[in-house]
Write a protein that holds these residues in place. Sequence first.
Motif, PDB file in Angstrom:
ATOM      1  N   VAL A 346       2.243 -12.891  11.617  1.00 55.41           N
ATOM      2  CA  VAL A 346       1.926 -11.658  12.344  1.00 55.41           C
ATOM      3  C   VAL A 346       1.201 -11.981  13.641  1.00 55.41           C
ATOM      4  N   ARG A 368      10.149  -7.394   5.872  1.00 50.45           N
ATOM      5  CA  ARG A 368       8.801  -7.796   6.289  1.00 50.45           C
ATOM      6  C   ARG A 368       7.970  -6.575   6.662  1.00 50.45           C
ATOM      7  N   GLU A 370       4.788  -6.002   6.354  1.00 55.51           N
ATOM      8  CA  GLU A 370       3.506  -6.246   7.023  1.00 55.51           C
ATOM      9  C   GLU A 370       3.673  -6.391   8.525  1.00 55.51           C
ATOM     10  N   ALA A 374       2.115  -3.823  11.322  1.00 56.80           N
ATOM     11  CA  ALA A 374       1.228  -4.418  12.325  1.00 56.80           C
ATOM     12  C   ALA A 374       1.687  -4.084  13.740  1.00 56.80           C
ATOM     13  N   VAL A 401       6.592   1.257   2.854  1.00 57.96           N
ATOM     14  CA  VAL A 401       6.499   1.265   4.315  1.00 57.96           C
ATOM     15  C   VAL A 401       6.859   2.643   4.858  1.00 57.96           C
TER      16      VAL A 401
END
Length: 529
Positions: A346, A368, A370, A374, A401
């Motif tokens: 990230v 993905r 995360e 982010a 998500v």
Amino acid sequence: DKNSKREPGIRAIHSAASKIKVLVVPTNEELSITMQSVHVAQIKPKELDAAAAGVEVVRKASASQHISGEDTFAQLTRKTSLIATKGNMLATRTRRASAVVTAAQKSVYLMSLSGRGTALVELGLYGRFFRLNPNKVGFFRPVGNRPNGADTHVHLIHSVFKLTSKTEDMVGVDYPEALHLMSTGKQDQLVDKIIAAYEKYRVGKALVLISGMSFPVQSLDTNFTLAEILRAPVMFTMKFDTSAERAIQNILLHKQSLDQTPTKIKLAGVIVNRVPIDMHPQVSQTLKSAMAAANIKLAGVLPQDECLNSFRVNELHQNLSSTVLYGADSLDRFETARFVTASGSVEQILKECRSSLSPPVVLVDACRGEVILALLFSVQSTSISLAGIVLTGATKLAPMVSSVLKSASLVSIPVLMVSESMEKVISQLSHMSPSVLPSSTRKIEFVEGLFDNHMQEEWFGSIMKQEMNVTMTPKLFQYQIFTKARSSLRHIVLPEGNDKRVVAAAAELVSRGLCRVSLMGVVEEVQQL
């Protein structure tokens, strides 16, 4: 074997694989046909010397050669004498007569030596011509592609300059129809359709900018043929590639091909596009010297700019056939010239996004979560600026998500999703070329300034002021005769109605709408043919 057989009538001496049809006529009839055609087309007698010489060649050849008479009279007139094929079958032995006229109406045939990417050049050229004569400049595509209505090139010019012509009148034939006619051996019909559309459209225009073919099946020969038939001088445009020397070699090679066309098409000028900014001064000087030495007009050398290399997110959406998860109403507002692949941590991804000079589009594997969160949190906090996110390898977001995004109202940029893998998406993007849309205000204004600063002012004036001596091409000659025939439909009586060639010729004359025909003969015998 075929050439050793002597039969009465017209004789074909070309091979089955030949693109050019060569016929031998064993009579003086073709001279009479030529003289009558000359009268109809109003060609001056002093232009007939070469035609007479050509007829003499045919007459001498016919003394010892004959063939079967399977070709119709209409086919004969298309393939021989003054009304010859564009291959010019007597070009190697004689000079064929042509009607040289001074035309008040002018045209320029824009041809890309790079195969595609002419939209920005078309926009800049048309804009400058439009300023010189706002109401008398036209834009025409011999072969257009209309996936969702108007051809994209025509739609752009028509919308930006608010033209009053119908977009369908600015295209000769659609690409699918052109491909069908070419693949079925009906090139003559294709050419006839293009000529008819162009002759109708150009009425009242002081100048027409003709945009050449740039589809995958495009060949330079096809563009040369169309330019020759439409009597238009050619304008080369090419994308700069590695060095000035390579560009010069490419231009000179194609200029040589142009000089070898039957009517020696004129080269109106050359534009070299997308030259790296740091190389632009040196490349410009080198090209200027080389083109002057070759007696070629260098109309302009255009530098590359990030503005012209940018993509709108809606272009990505269309090319990737993606699903729009968020920001459907803002696809036109966001654009980028850079893509970031989210393949690291990230922290690494955010750092790469911050280092970009312009807002990038980030490609993220949909699994993905995360990274997705982010990126969106960072955009929301203005710590980074993004033009959009493309999620790959899935058809829907992970439930967690999706839930977070809906509850937090984080999404302020377009988010697209595609089922293809990251590798395939990268491959698709690498084959995309930036385009300009009627709503691309920044690009349109930039192109206008680019042409003001880097094009030769005197070149535009020379195109608008010069008197163009153009050659009456065989196809255009035939078109004018056919048009006159259709405008005053006559009734023709043909004897020898029991000759299958006469019957076939009569059928073709009627099918083309050139006249009304009566055949003389015994009804039963004619019907059997």
